[in-house]
Design an enzyme around this catalytic site. Structure first.
Site, mmCIF file in Angstrom:
data_model
loop_
_atom_site.group_PDB
_atom_site.id
_atom_site.type_symbol
_atom_site.label_atom_id
_atom_site.label_comp_id
_atom_site.label_asym_id
_atom_site.label_seq_id
_atom_site.Cartn_x
_atom_site.Cartn_y
_atom_site.Cartn_z
ATOM 1 C CB SER A 166 11.163 90.317 7.359
ATOM 2 O OG SER A 166 11.187 91.364 6.406
ATOM 3 C CG ASN B 138 14.635 100.516 8.857
ATOM 4 O OD1 ASN B 138 15.200 101.513 9.259
ATOM 5 N ND2 ASN B 138 14.907 99.966 7.681
ATOM 6 C CD GLU C 210 10.369 89.989 0.234
ATOM 7 O OE1 GLU C 210 10.375 88.864 -0.290
ATOM 8 O OE2 GLU C 210 11.305 90.402 0.953
HETATM 9 N N1 DGL Z 1 12.774 95.200 5.583
HETATM 10 C C1 DGL Z 1 12.145 95.371 6.839
HETATM 11 C C2 DGL Z 1 12.341 96.727 7.431
HETATM 12 O O1 DGL Z 1 13.375 97.340 7.194
HETATM 13 C C3 DGL Z 1 10.805 94.751 7.104
HETATM 14 C C4 DGL Z 1 9.781 94.680 6.049
HETATM 15 C C5 DGL Z 1 8.634 93.791 6.551
HETATM 16 O O2 DGL Z 1 8.901 92.614 6.747
HETATM 17 O O3 DGL Z 1 7.539 94.319 6.766
HETATM 18 O O4 DGL Z 1 11.537 97.207 8.193
#
Ligand code: DGL
Length: 276
Positions: A15, A78, A157
């Site tokens: 994302s 994930n 972020e």
């Molecule tokens: N980095 C992502 C994960 O591993 C998603 C984080 C998000 O966009 O909420 O779940």
């Protein structure tokens, strides 16, 4: 033909910049591969969205990468891995797809001598219970407790990775999670979101010393290397591989944050804005 296929890049998406923690691990074990990384920053976070929405986003990001000729896809998110893998596999039958949850489950099971496993992740990953399912397949007797820590995504972020504010939030999330285990001590805590590893030092500070911190990046990279080798798709080039970055919003911001995750310079001119 195979050798031509082997020279194609590996697609990686998340994302946002979180998946760069996986890219770094991939680069360490696959020095001759080219990578095409897509951060869907316009639609971040994925963790608060419904499974149907995340699946739709994952299909669109994958389409973009497939159109650019990737030979294998790493779902470095994930949340997307917890819900979208079956749809991605049926939409692109010839494309090997590797998510981060199975490798994360393998890594934590190796680090849980008493089978006590704590998992932190986004709200979506926790809701989809994908870690529990993957861990229980490997260790049916495991004791698992999970907690959504969605604010960690925003902190990562924002580039706020340390200091009293981050530690305070970490303590608020983690103390009740630790309390679910005998003596407040799981064997390990899984960082079940690819944004979380940059917060590891702050998380470490509020955890009992004996609890091991696990992230799935290194194990995922190992799985990718084995998959490529098994299919005869390792890039035969002796040259160092290249990295290309795509983002769906604000390349400058992506580059600024990307530097924190990659721990190296990333000029904004190296990041291309794409629309999905
Ligand atoms: N980095 C992502 C994960 O591993 C998603 C984080 C998000 O966009 O909420 O779940």
């Amino acid at each position: 033909m195979t050798s031509e296929n082997a020279r194609r890049p590996i697609g990686v998406f998340d994302s946002g910049v979180g998946g760069l923690t996986v890219l770094k691990a991939l680069r360490a074990v696959l020095p001759h591969e080219d990578f095409l990384y897509l951060g869907d920053t316009a639609r971040l976070p994925y963790g608060t969205k419904s499974g149907a929405t995340v699946t739709r986003y994952a299909l669109q990001t994958t389409r973009q990468l497939v159109d650019r000729g990737v030979k294998l896809l790493v779902v470095a998110c994930n949340t997307a891995s917890s819900v979208a893998l079956p749809d991605l596999e049926s939409a692109y039958p010839g494309l090997p797809v590797i998510g981060v949850i199975e490798p994360g489950a393998q890594a934590c099971c190796r680090n849980a001598p008493r089978g006590r496993i704590a998992v932190i992740a986004t709200a979506g990953t926790v809701r989809n219970a994908a870690y529990q399912a993957a861990i229980l397949r490997l260790r049916p007797e495991a004791t698992i407790a999970t907690r959504p820590c969605q604010l960690f995504v925003s902190l990562a972020e924002e580039g706020w990775t340390e200091g009293p504010l981050v530690e305070g939030i970490a303590a608020r999330y983690l103390e009740p999670l630790m309390a679910e285990f005998p003596d407040h001590e799981p064997d390990c805590l899984v960082l079940g979101c690819t944004h979380f590893p940059v917060l590891a030092p702050a998380i470490r500070k509020v955890l009992p010393e004996e609890v091991r911190l696990i992230d799935s990046a290194a194990t995922t990279a190992q799985c990718v290397a084995e998959e490529l080798s098994g299919r005869g798709l390792l890039n035969p080039s002796p040259e160092p591989g290249a990295e290309t970055f795509l983002a769906t919003d604000d390349p400058e911001r992506f580059a600024r944050m990307g530097e924190i995750f990659l721990n190296r310079e990333l000029p904004a001119t190296d990041v291309t804005l794409v629309d999905l």
